[in-house]
Design a protein around this motif. Structure first.
Motif, PDB file in Angstrom:
ATOM      1  N   ARG A 256       0.838  -1.197   0.000  1.00 52.08           N
ATOM      2  CA  ARG A 256       0.000   0.000   0.000  1.00 52.08           C
ATOM      3  C   ARG A 256       0.874   1.247   0.000  1.00 52.08           C
ATOM      4  N   ARG A 257       0.467   2.211  -0.778  1.00 50.18           N
ATOM      5  CA  ARG A 257       1.168   3.494  -0.893  1.00 50.18           C
ATOM      6  C   ARG A 257       2.647   3.317  -1.266  1.00 50.18           C
ATOM      7  N   GLY A 258       2.971   2.245  -1.986  1.00 46.48           N
ATOM      8  CA  GLY A 258       4.349   1.999  -2.392  1.00 46.48           C
ATOM      9  C   GLY A 258       4.558   2.250  -3.865  1.00 46.48           C
ATOM     10  N   TYR A 259       3.785   3.150  -4.423  1.00 48.84           N
ATOM     11  CA  TYR A 259       3.835   3.398  -5.853  1.00 48.84           C
ATOM     12  C   TYR A 259       5.130   4.069  -6.264  1.00 48.84           C
ATOM     13  N   GLU A 260       5.590   3.701  -7.446  1.00 47.51           N
ATOM     14  CA  GLU A 260       6.723   4.385  -8.052  1.00 47.51           C
ATOM     15  C   GLU A 260       6.185   5.462  -8.984  1.00 47.51           C
ATOM     16  N   ARG A 261       6.963   6.462  -9.211  1.00 49.30           N
ATOM     17  CA  ARG A 261       6.543   7.553 -10.089  1.00 49.30           C
ATOM     18  C   ARG A 261       6.233   6.996 -11.484  1.00 49.30           C
ATOM     19  N   GLY A 262       5.071   7.342 -11.979  1.00 49.59           N
ATOM     20  CA  GLY A 262       4.666   6.907 -13.304  1.00 49.59           C
ATOM     21  C   GLY A 262       4.043   5.522 -13.349  1.00 49.59           C
ATOM     22  N   LYS A 263       3.977   4.835 -12.199  1.00 48.82           N
ATOM     23  CA  LYS A 263       3.399   3.490 -12.157  1.00 48.82           C
ATOM     24  C   LYS A 263       2.341   3.408 -11.068  1.00 48.82           C
ATOM     25  N   SER A 264       1.496   4.414 -10.994  1.00 45.53           N
ATOM     26  CA  SER A 264       0.518   4.472  -9.907  1.00 45.53           C
ATOM     27  C   SER A 264      -0.537   3.378 -10.010  1.00 45.53           C
ATOM     28  N   HIS A 265      -0.682   2.774 -11.167  1.00 45.43           N
ATOM     29  CA  HIS A 265      -1.662   1.706 -11.317  1.00 45.43           C
ATOM     30  C   HIS A 265      -1.105   0.331 -10.941  1.00 45.43           C
ATOM     31  N   MET A 266       0.212   0.250 -10.662  1.00 45.82           N
ATOM     32  CA  MET A 266       0.841  -1.033 -10.335  1.00 45.82           C
ATOM     33  C   MET A 266       1.711  -0.909  -9.086  1.00 45.82           C
ATOM     34  N   PRO A 267       1.140  -1.110  -7.907  1.00 49.52           N
ATOM     35  CA  PRO A 267       1.979  -1.064  -6.713  1.00 49.52           C
ATOM     36  C   PRO A 267       2.925  -2.269  -6.678  1.00 49.52           C
ATOM     37  N   PRO A 268       4.087  -2.142  -6.046  1.00 48.03           N
ATOM     38  CA  PRO A 268       5.005  -3.272  -5.937  1.00 48.03           C
ATOM     39  C   PRO A 268       4.367  -4.419  -5.147  1.00 48.03           C
ATOM     40  N   VAL A 269       4.748  -5.637  -5.477  1.00 48.46           N
ATOM     41  CA  VAL A 269       4.208  -6.824  -4.814  1.00 48.46           C
ATOM     42  C   VAL A 269       5.333  -7.548  -4.082  1.00 48.46           C
ATOM     43  N   MET A 270       5.128  -7.834  -2.800  1.00 48.01           N
ATOM     44  CA  MET A 270       6.072  -8.623  -1.999  1.00 48.01           C
ATOM     45  C   MET A 270       5.530 -10.038  -1.874  1.00 48.01           C
TER      46      MET A 270
ATOM     47  N   LEU B 195      10.768  -8.973  -3.327  1.00 48.19           N
ATOM     48  CA  LEU B 195       9.980  -8.138  -4.209  1.00 48.19           C
ATOM     49  C   LEU B 195       9.751  -8.924  -5.487  1.00 48.19           C
ATOM     50  N   ALA B 196       8.495  -9.096  -5.874  1.00 49.71           N
ATOM     51  CA  ALA B 196       8.166  -9.904  -7.044  1.00 49.71           C
ATOM     52  C   ALA B 196       8.643  -9.197  -8.314  1.00 49.71           C
ATOM     53  N   PRO B 197       9.407  -9.896  -9.162  1.00 45.21           N
ATOM     54  CA  PRO B 197       9.841  -9.273 -10.406  1.00 45.21           C
ATOM     55  C   PRO B 197       8.647  -9.029 -11.318  1.00 45.21           C
ATOM     56  N   ASP B 198       8.594  -7.885 -11.913  1.00 44.75           N
ATOM     57  CA  ASP B 198       7.505  -7.486 -12.816  1.00 44.75           C
ATOM     58  C   ASP B 198       6.144  -7.572 -12.155  1.00 44.75           C
ATOM     59  N   ASN B 199       6.103  -7.453 -10.827  1.00 53.33           N
ATOM     60  CA  ASN B 199       4.869  -7.508 -10.041  1.00 53.33           C
ATOM     61  C   ASN B 199       4.063  -8.774 -10.316  1.00 53.33           C
ATOM     62  N   ASN B 200       4.763  -9.841 -10.635  1.00 50.42           N
ATOM     63  CA  ASN B 200       4.112 -11.110 -10.924  1.00 50.42           C
ATOM     64  C   ASN B 200       4.217 -11.989  -9.682  1.00 50.42           C
ATOM     65  N   GLU B 201       3.107 -12.148  -9.004  1.00 52.05           N
ATOM     66  CA  GLU B 201       3.077 -12.940  -7.781  1.00 52.05           C
ATOM     67  C   GLU B 201       3.381 -14.399  -8.078  1.00 52.05           C
TER      68      GLU B 201
END
Length: 151
Positions: free
Chosen positions: A115-129, A145-151
């Motif tokens: 939550r609230r871990g957005y990177e600049r320009g990627k507000s639609h894809m928060p990082p996934v742990m 940290l999941a590569p490419d936000n792929n759980e």
């Protein structure tokens, strides 16, 4: 304390030569405080002051108890990869001393969006742990940290 210091001996101290508090003592206090529920540097400093009577027989604390600013500064400056290596060495030694065997049985994998871990320009894809959890020992085995936000 000696075995703890051995595990963290190779961790480079990023602070200036005139740093007052011993890095190993800071990390030891932070570990104990975290195990007792501390979630911030202020909590760690408060733990050190409140439980000082338990710490002084074990630690030297030549310059008194570290402040929350000291904890914050140290954790911001530490090399995360070097800290991970040292912490893994500590956990290996701890598991050996506590006779904790390799996890068997169920290892649960769980992914969570930060939550609230957005990177600049990627507000639609928060990082996934992704966390690996050993059900038998009730311990987290790894967090990555999941590569490419792929759980």
């Amino acid at each position: 304390m000696g075995r703890f210091a051995e595990c963290f001996a190779k961790l480079p101290d990023p602070r200036a030569e005139n740093a007052l508090h011993d890095l190993t003592e800071l990390l030891f206090i932070a570990l104990l405080a975290t195990l007792c529920g501390a979630t911030s540097c202020s909590d760690m400093a408060l733990f050190a002051r409140m439980k000082g009577y338990l710490l002084t027989p074990i630690l030297k604390l030549e310059h008194g108890f570290p402040s929350h600013d000291t904890f914050s500064r140290v954790f911001r400056m530490l090399d995360p990869e070097a800290f991970e290596r040292s912490f893994r060495a500590f956990m290996t030694a701890f598991a050996k001393a506590a006779k904790i065997k390799r996890p068997r049985g169920v290892v649960a994998l769980d992914g969570k969006a930060l939550r609230r871990g957005y990177e600049r320009g990627k507000s639609h894809m928060p990082p996934v742990m992704v966390t690996a959890w050993a059900a038998q020992t009730r311990m987290a085995l790894a967090n990555v940290l999941a590569p490419d936000n792929n759980e």
